[in-house]
Design an enzyme around this catalytic site. Structure first.
Site, PDB file in Angstrom:
ATOM      1  N   HIS A   1      18.425  28.715  17.919  1.00  0.00           N
ATOM      2  CA  HIS A   1      17.973  29.253  16.633  1.00  0.00           C
ATOM      3  C   HIS A   1      18.439  30.700  16.599  1.00  0.00           C
ATOM      4  O   HIS A   1      18.487  31.359  17.645  1.00  0.00           O
ATOM      5  CB  HIS A   1      16.451  29.298  16.536  1.00  0.00           C
ATOM      6  CG  HIS A   1      15.767  27.972  16.599  1.00  0.00           C
ATOM      7  ND1 HIS A   1      15.468  27.336  17.773  1.00  0.00           N
ATOM      8  CD2 HIS A   1      15.285  27.184  15.616  1.00  0.00           C
ATOM      9  CE1 HIS A   1      14.848  26.208  17.509  1.00  0.00           C
ATOM     10  NE2 HIS A   1      14.723  26.089  16.212  1.00  0.00           N
TER      11      HIS A   1
ATOM     12  N   ASP B   1      16.301  32.765  18.764  1.00  0.00           N
ATOM     13  CA  ASP B   1      16.297  32.526  20.220  1.00  0.00           C
ATOM     14  C   ASP B   1      17.307  33.480  20.840  1.00  0.00           C
ATOM     15  O   ASP B   1      17.130  33.953  21.969  1.00  0.00           O
ATOM     16  CB  ASP B   1      16.765  31.111  20.582  1.00  0.00           C
ATOM     17  CG  ASP B   1      15.884  30.032  20.008  1.00  0.00           C
ATOM     18  OD1 ASP B   1      14.707  30.306  19.746  1.00  0.00           O
ATOM     19  OD2 ASP B   1      16.398  28.907  19.814  1.00  0.00           O
TER      20      ASP B   1
ATOM     21  N   MET C   1      25.725  23.260  18.364  1.00  0.00           N
ATOM     22  CA  MET C   1      24.797  23.230  17.224  1.00  0.00           C
ATOM     23  C   MET C   1      24.025  24.532  17.139  1.00  0.00           C
ATOM     24  O   MET C   1      23.733  25.166  18.155  1.00  0.00           O
ATOM     25  CB  MET C   1      23.833  22.050  17.429  1.00  0.00           C
ATOM     26  CG  MET C   1      22.758  21.877  16.393  1.00  0.00           C
ATOM     27  SD  MET C   1      21.235  22.795  16.722  1.00  0.00           S
ATOM     28  CE  MET C   1      20.194  21.525  17.424  1.00  0.00           C
TER      29      MET C   1
ATOM     30  N   GLU D   1      16.294  17.295   9.959  1.00  0.00           N
ATOM     31  CA  GLU D   1      15.381  16.738  10.983  1.00  0.00           C
ATOM     32  C   GLU D   1      13.964  16.611  10.436  1.00  0.00           C
ATOM     33  O   GLU D   1      13.358  17.591  10.014  1.00  0.00           O
ATOM     34  CB  GLU D   1      15.392  17.655  12.214  1.00  0.00           C
ATOM     35  CG  GLU D   1      14.466  17.172  13.307  1.00  0.00           C
ATOM     36  CD  GLU D   1      14.523  18.049  14.551  1.00  0.00           C
ATOM     37  OE1 GLU D   1      15.464  18.865  14.674  1.00  0.00           O
ATOM     38  OE2 GLU D   1      13.615  17.919  15.392  1.00  0.00           O
TER      39      GLU D   1
ATOM     40  N   LYS E   1       9.803  15.429  10.594  1.00  0.00           N
ATOM     41  CA  LYS E   1       8.647  15.392  11.490  1.00  0.00           C
ATOM     42  C   LYS E   1       7.413  15.195  10.607  1.00  0.00           C
ATOM     43  O   LYS E   1       7.336  15.794   9.542  1.00  0.00           O
ATOM     44  CB  LYS E   1       8.552  16.717  12.268  1.00  0.00           C
ATOM     45  CG  LYS E   1       7.505  16.711  13.363  1.00  0.00           C
ATOM     46  CD  LYS E   1       7.525  18.024  14.145  1.00  0.00           C
ATOM     47  CE  LYS E   1       6.546  17.983  15.290  1.00  0.00           C
ATOM     48  NZ  LYS E   1       6.467  19.253  16.026  1.00  0.00           N
TER      49      LYS E   1
ATOM     50  N   GLU F   1      14.667  12.803  15.662  1.00  0.00           N
ATOM     51  CA  GLU F   1      14.104  13.135  16.977  1.00  0.00           C
ATOM     52  C   GLU F   1      13.179  12.014  17.434  1.00  0.00           C
ATOM     53  O   GLU F   1      12.285  11.591  16.701  1.00  0.00           O
ATOM     54  CB  GLU F   1      13.348  14.468  16.945  1.00  0.00           C
ATOM     55  CG  GLU F   1      12.645  14.713  18.278  1.00  0.00           C
ATOM     56  CD  GLU F   1      12.003  16.066  18.446  1.00  0.00           C
ATOM     57  OE1 GLU F   1      12.646  17.073  18.101  1.00  0.00           O
ATOM     58  OE2 GLU F   1      10.854  16.098  18.936  1.00  0.00           O
TER      59      GLU F   1
ATOM     60  N   HIS G   1       9.393  12.710  17.172  1.00  0.00           N
ATOM     61  CA  HIS G   1       8.867  12.847  15.810  1.00  0.00           C
ATOM     62  C   HIS G   1       8.625  11.487  15.167  1.00  0.00           C
ATOM     63  O   HIS G   1       7.611  11.277  14.487  1.00  0.00           O
ATOM     64  CB  HIS G   1       9.825  13.675  14.954  1.00  0.00           C
ATOM     65  CG  HIS G   1       9.940  15.093  15.428  1.00  0.00           C
ATOM     66  ND1 HIS G   1      10.779  16.001  14.846  1.00  0.00           N
ATOM     67  CD2 HIS G   1       9.321  15.751  16.436  1.00  0.00           C
ATOM     68  CE1 HIS G   1      10.682  17.167  15.471  1.00  0.00           C
ATOM     69  NE2 HIS G   1       9.800  17.026  16.461  1.00  0.00           N
TER      70      HIS G   1
ATOM     71  N   ASP H   1      18.122  14.166  18.629  1.00  0.00           N
ATOM     72  CA  ASP H   1      17.223  14.904  19.525  1.00  0.00           C
ATOM     73  C   ASP H   1      16.502  13.910  20.428  1.00  0.00           C
ATOM     74  O   ASP H   1      15.715  13.081  19.964  1.00  0.00           O
ATOM     75  CB  ASP H   1      16.189  15.709  18.720  1.00  0.00           C
ATOM     76  CG  ASP H   1      16.742  17.044  18.253  1.00  0.00           C
ATOM     77  OD1 ASP H   1      17.941  17.315  18.486  1.00  0.00           O
ATOM     78  OD2 ASP H   1      15.967  17.827  17.668  1.00  0.00           O
TER      79      ASP H   1
ATOM     80  N   ASP I   1       1.903  17.056  19.910  1.00  0.00           N
ATOM     81  CA  ASP I   1       3.372  17.108  19.946  1.00  0.00           C
ATOM     82  C   ASP I   1       3.812  17.428  21.374  1.00  0.00           C
ATOM     83  O   ASP I   1       3.773  18.565  21.815  1.00  0.00           O
ATOM     84  CB  ASP I   1       3.797  18.203  18.968  1.00  0.00           C
ATOM     85  CG  ASP I   1       5.284  18.404  18.922  1.00  0.00           C
ATOM     86  OD1 ASP I   1       6.020  17.570  19.477  1.00  0.00           O
ATOM     87  OD2 ASP I   1       5.703  19.396  18.321  1.00  0.00           O
TER      88      ASP I   1
ATOM     89  N   ASP J   1       6.877  16.554  23.226  1.00  0.00           N
ATOM     90  CA  ASP J   1       8.256  16.900  23.596  1.00  0.00           C
ATOM     91  C   ASP J   1       8.529  16.639  25.087  1.00  0.00           C
ATOM     92  O   ASP J   1       9.027  17.513  25.815  1.00  0.00           O
ATOM     93  CB  ASP J   1       8.567  18.371  23.268  1.00  0.00           C
ATOM     94  CG  ASP J   1       8.785  18.598  21.774  1.00  0.00           C
ATOM     95  OD1 ASP J   1       9.219  17.648  21.083  1.00  0.00           O
ATOM     96  OD2 ASP J   1       8.527  19.711  21.305  1.00  0.00           O
TER      97      ASP J   1
ATOM     98  N   ASP K   1      15.749  17.701  23.220  1.00  0.00           N
ATOM     99  CA  ASP K   1      14.838  18.634  22.553  1.00  0.00           C
ATOM    100  C   ASP K   1      13.437  18.476  23.131  1.00  0.00           C
ATOM    101  O   ASP K   1      12.529  17.958  22.491  1.00  0.00           O
ATOM    102  CB  ASP K   1      14.831  18.376  21.042  1.00  0.00           C
ATOM    103  CG  ASP K   1      14.264  19.573  20.305  1.00  0.00           C
ATOM    104  OD1 ASP K   1      14.125  20.626  20.941  1.00  0.00           O
ATOM    105  OD2 ASP K   1      13.946  19.457  19.111  1.00  0.00           O
TER     106      ASP K   1
HETATM  107  C1  GLT Z   1      11.310  23.110  17.369  1.00  0.00           C
HETATM  108  C2  GLT Z   1      11.080  21.686  16.963  1.00  0.00           C
HETATM  109  C3  GLT Z   1      12.262  20.842  17.168  1.00  0.00           C
HETATM  110  C4  GLT Z   1      13.436  21.223  16.327  1.00  0.00           C
HETATM  111  C5  GLT Z   1      13.974  22.552  16.655  1.00  0.00           C
HETATM  112  C6  GLT Z   1      15.026  22.927  15.656  1.00  0.00           C
HETATM  113  S1  GLT Z   1      12.788  23.750  16.845  1.00  0.00           S
HETATM  114  O1  GLT Z   1      11.272  23.236  18.747  1.00  0.00           O
HETATM  115  O2  GLT Z   1       9.970  21.158  17.690  1.00  0.00           O
HETATM  116  O3  GLT Z   1      11.995  19.496  16.991  1.00  0.00           O
HETATM  117  O4  GLT Z   1      14.478  20.319  16.589  1.00  0.00           O
HETATM  118  O5  GLT Z   1      14.578  23.813  14.713  1.00  0.00           O
HETATM  119 MN    MN Z   2      13.891  18.417  17.426  1.00  0.00          MN
HETATM  120 MN    MN Z   3       9.748  17.987  18.649  1.00  0.00          MN
END
Ligand code: GLT
Ligand code: MN
Ligand code: MN
Length: 392
Positions: free
Chosen positions: A59, A62, A93, A186, A188, A222, A225, A250, A260, A262, A292
């Site tokens: 980002h 970042d 990306m 993307e 969510k 993702e 998500h 992702d 969430d 991840d 991700d």
């Molecule tokens: C954030 C989010 C991710 C996205 C990223 C891109 S940022 O961490 O949880 O799923 O892909 O903005």
């Molecule tokens: Mn993501």
């Molecule tokens: Mn995520």
């Protein structure tokens, strides 16, 4: 030993991580960071030490903190570029942080405030330039704050229009500046907002065709998500692939009904992970595969490296199981049995004409016989499971 290991990743695998993923400090809504913050160049070095990583994504903030001075920004960029050169890592990306700063507390492109919306577009234009400066070809849009906590606060029809306005503007900017980016949207369903607009990838697949430049825009589904929304990720990705819109993916993991998470790819839902890898392999997806995800909050940086290695290794292991599945005689025999093609019918329903409609209406199907045809799905699924579990 490492050289002989068939699961060793190489740049050809196009595995990528984000500055924000391996650089995650373990902060959560209930606790302070458990790892010290690393600067971008150091994160690149860390990925270099992991080995086999193709690229690193970021980002805007970042890489360059939102309040950095121009000279600080230049220094950071120089250090980052040197680290990329030393490690050979690419930046496939880039994306914009449109969610951390308080200015985006009510969204960015869908904020109720026209000045915030304009600022979000401006911030994205600058971030696109930054991404391209480092070679990015794909630009991700994740609208974490694009939503509401209460439906009393925002008109969802208007929100779609605002979002479309922003995307059309940025597509034109991309063309005008010859940046050559492809956009990947993307979805969510929730977190950090209670309700996020375009909650699932399917929402974006519908939305894209309403844009001025639909060819420039695809999706970045993702794993976690879609699992949060209770969906089947391989099927989501299948739809995106069929639409020619899988511009990026992702990879991570998530247990349904949790916060969430991840999680490391393949660490929970290994059956879905297997069928995802199968899909990407069978349909020759050639874009980057971005992890991700982040390491457990308990990890130190040595363990973060294990997390990164594990993500890629699991993918490679699943790839080898896909090859097994695709070569397995019993499995392939069953697949041939259950997929019953009929050439005559393909000609009939493949293309509409008055004649084919008439012919179809005149056909005599034996409902009972059709219903009685065997579908040994239990047998097939068990064989698939045995491949996944490693006993076939
Ligand atoms: C954030 C989010 C991710 C996205 C990223 C891109 S940022 O961490 O949880 O799923 O892909 O903005
Ligand atoms: Mn993501
Ligand atoms: Mn995520």
């Amino acid at each position: 030993m490492a050289k002989k290991d068939p699961f060793t990743p190489t740049a050809a695998d196009k595995f990528t991580f984000g500055l924000w993923t391996v650089g995650n400090t373990g902060r959560d809504p209930f606790g302070e960071p458990t790892r010290s913050k690393l600067d971008p160049a150091r994160i690149v070095e860390l990925l270099g030490e992991v080995g086999g990583v193709y690229g690193v994504n970021f980002h805007d903030n970042d890489l360059i903190p939102i309040d950095a001075t121009p000279s600080e920004a230049e220094q950071i960029k120089r250090d980052f570029r040197k680290a990329l050169r030393r490690t050979g890592l690419k930046v496939p990306m880039a994306t914009t942080n449109l969610f951390s700063d308080p200015v985006f507390k009510d969204g960015a492109f869908t904020s109720n405030d026209a000045q915030v919306r304009a600022y979000a577009i401006q911030k994205t234009m600058r971030a696109m330039e930054l991404g391209v400066e480092f070679g990015a070809k794909i630009y991700v849009f994740w609208g974490g704050r694009e939503g509401t906590d209460s439906n009393a606060t925002k008109d969802p029809v208007q929100a779609v229009r605002w979002f479309r306005e922003a995307m059309n503007f940025l597509c034109k900017y991309n063309l005008d500046r010859k940046l050559g980016l492809k956009f990947a949207l993307e979805a969510k369903p929730n977190e950090p907002r209670g309700h996020i607009f375009a909650p699932v990838t399917g929402s974006y697949l519908g939305f894209i065709s309403t844009l001025d430049h639909p060819e420039m825009v695809g999706v970045n589904p993702e794993f976690a998500h879609e699992q949060m929304a209770g969906l089947n990720f391989p099927q989501v990705v299948g739809e995106a692939l069929e639409a020619g819109k899988l511009f990026h993916v992702d990879l991570n993991d998530q247990e349904p009904g949790r916060f969430d998470q991840d999680l490391r790819f393949g660490s929970q839902s290994y059956k879905h992970a297997f069928f995802l890898v199968k899909l990407l392999t069978d349909y020759k997806y050639s874009g980057p595969k971005h992890f991700d995800s982040h390491a457990y909050r308990t990890a130190d940086y040595a363990d973060v490296k294990e997390f990164a290695r594990g993500s890629m290794r699991t993918y490679k292991i699943l790839e080898s199981k896909v090859a097994k599945f695709n070569k397995d005689r019993a499995i392939q025999g069953l697949l041939r049995k259950i997929v019953r093609e009929d050439r005559k019918l393909a000609g009939l329903v493949g293309k509409y004409s008055r004649k084919s409609a008439g012919a179809l209406l005149a056909m005599d199907f034996s409902r009972r016989k059709l219903a009685a045809r065997p579908l040994p799905y239990e047998e097939l699924d068990q064989l698939a499971m045995e491949v996944i579990l490693g006993v076939r």
